[in-house]
Design an enzyme around this catalytic site. Structure first.
Site, PDB file in Angstrom:
ATOM      1  N   VAL A  71     -39.771-114.040  71.950  1.00 59.14           N
ATOM      2  CA  VAL A  71     -38.813-113.467  70.999  1.00 59.14           C
ATOM      3  C   VAL A  71     -38.332-112.073  71.452  1.00 59.14           C
ATOM      4  O   VAL A  71     -37.267-111.609  71.072  1.00 59.14           O
ATOM      5  CB  VAL A  71     -39.486-113.406  69.597  1.00 59.14           C
ATOM      6  CG1 VAL A  71     -40.639-112.405  69.579  1.00 59.14           C
ATOM      7  CG2 VAL A  71     -38.503-113.115  68.499  1.00 59.14           C
ATOM      8  N   LYS A  72     -39.137-111.432  72.285  1.00 58.90           N
ATOM      9  CA  LYS A  72     -38.872-110.037  72.620  1.00 58.90           C
ATOM     10  C   LYS A  72     -37.701-109.806  73.571  1.00 58.90           C
ATOM     11  O   LYS A  72     -37.256-108.677  73.731  1.00 58.90           O
ATOM     12  CB  LYS A  72     -40.153-109.387  73.154  1.00 58.90           C
ATOM     13  CG  LYS A  72     -41.206-109.229  72.069  1.00 58.90           C
ATOM     14  CD  LYS A  72     -40.694-108.342  70.955  1.00 58.90           C
ATOM     15  CE  LYS A  72     -41.772-108.066  69.934  1.00 58.90           C
ATOM     16  NZ  LYS A  72     -41.375-107.017  68.995  1.00 58.90           N
ATOM     17  N   ASP A  73     -37.201-110.876  74.202  1.00 59.81           N
ATOM     18  CA  ASP A  73     -35.987-110.715  75.016  1.00 59.81           C
ATOM     19  C   ASP A  73     -34.854-110.135  74.174  1.00 59.81           C
ATOM     20  O   ASP A  73     -34.042-109.360  74.643  1.00 59.81           O
ATOM     21  CB  ASP A  73     -35.498-112.078  75.535  1.00 59.81           C
ATOM     22  CG  ASP A  73     -36.285-112.551  76.739  1.00 59.81           C
ATOM     23  OD1 ASP A  73     -37.198-111.827  77.175  1.00 59.81           O
ATOM     24  OD2 ASP A  73     -35.980-113.649  77.233  1.00 59.81           O
TER      25      ASP A  73
END
Ligand code: PMP
Length: 326
Positions: A28-30
């Site tokens: 999710v951190k992209d």
């Protein structure tokens, strides 16, 4: 989004998972790394030759390291010593530097991974601390991308959104978007036993917990500016053990090998089952892939060391006869 067949059957309604492991950096951190770095460039805070600094449990670090490699920035990440070895190796493979810091200290302690990131950003020339806990670019990224995707992919049918909260960016940004579309949508946060978020949400104050947690990406011992407590209806607290077991259950019943915090979200869903009505459309967010936890929840020896194999099994595991073995 993937329909969870077994979960839908058990809950007798629609249960879908938003699978963030399909992002290029596999988490999710992209979303936030890309948005925060672009914003910092536009604001002139990052220029060619700059060093990007961040305090991260691993996934944000991987996404930042990936984008830093593409854009030619030096990248230094301060990491809690409980972060999985797999994640640290992956970050290093992308050329980022890693500074390990103790997990057990308070957020404002000089040895904490936050304090270390601030210190490095002051010492190193042209360094910029992205600061995912306080930079609103974090929740904004989810308001601009995750929220609209959840709405469109559910064709506006979503009734409950369940996500773990650490910086709070995911739940707050996506949750704000969803509430603006339909204020009846329930926004449910998942918290760990070593976190202050649930207590703060319910009482407006917090006591520092004396427990620790092996979960990554669930709960906080600070109040990040990215948590928008007003749009979160409820926090559900889950144990490390139930989260581990739920992730393993997911792998063996749905064929989805997701990360530890995905197990936490599933364990929370189990706690919520009495609130679920036929016709509800639940979406749980799975932040990353299980391959990042081979030395943790997918290692029976680790489970044994943690004491998770003692005591009775959660009811849902009994029902499905899931064996916790190699
Ligand atoms: N799960 C994992 C594995 C994570 O890395 C993170 C982010 N640290 C989260 C959940 C929580 O997301 P957020 O920081 O947006 O609350």
């Amino acid at each position: 989004m993937v329909r969870l067949r077994k979960m839908s059957e058990l809950a007798q309604t629609h249960v879908y998972a938003k699978m963030e492991s399909f992002n290029p950096g596999q988490s999710v951190k992209d979303r936030i790394a890309y948005h925060m770095i672009n914003r910092a460039e536009m604001d002139g805070k990052l220029k060619p030759g700059s060093t990007i600094i961040e305090a991260t449990s691993g996934n944000t670090g991987f996404s930042i390291a990936m984008i830093s490699a593409m854009k030619g920035y030096r990248c230094i990440l301060t990491v809690k010593d409980k972060a999985s070895e797999d994640k640290i190796k992956m970050i290093k493979a992308l050329g980022a530097e890693v500074v390990r810091c103790p997990s057990s200290v308070a957020g404002d302690h000089p040895e904490s991974y936050y304090s270390k990131a601030i210190q490095l950003s002051r010492e190193i020339p042209n360094a910029y601390y992205l600061n995912q806990n306080y930079d609103k670019g974090n929740s904004e990224a989810h308001y601009l991308t995750t929220g609209p995707e959840l709405w469109e992919q559910s064709e506006g049918r979503i009734t409950h959104f369940v996500a773990s909260a650490s910086t709070g960016g995911t739940i707050s940004g996506a949750g704000k978007f969803l509430k603006e579309r339909n204020s009846n949508i329930k926004i449910l946060g998942v918290d760990s036993e070593a976190s202050i978020l649930k207590q703060y949400h319910e009482t407006g104050h917090y006591d520092m917990p004396d427990k620790s947690s092996s979960l990554e990406g669930v709960g906080k011992n600070i109040i990040p500016a990215n948590v928008n407590f007003d749009i979160i209806d409820e926090f559900i607290r889950v144990s490390d053990r139930d989260s581990s077991m739920a992730a393993r259950y997911l792998a063996r019943t749905e064929g989805i090998m997701a990360g530890y915090s995905s197990g936490a979200v599933l364990a929370a869903l189990w706690q919520l089952r009495s609130q679920i009505k036929p016709g509800d459309f639940l979406v749980v967010l799975f932040p990353d892939h299980g391959s990042r936890y081979l030395t943790k929840i997918y290692d029976p020896e680790w489970l044994r060391t943690m004491g998770f194999l003692n005591g009775s099994r959660p009811e849902e595991l009994k029902a499905k006869k899931v064996r916790v073995q190699g």
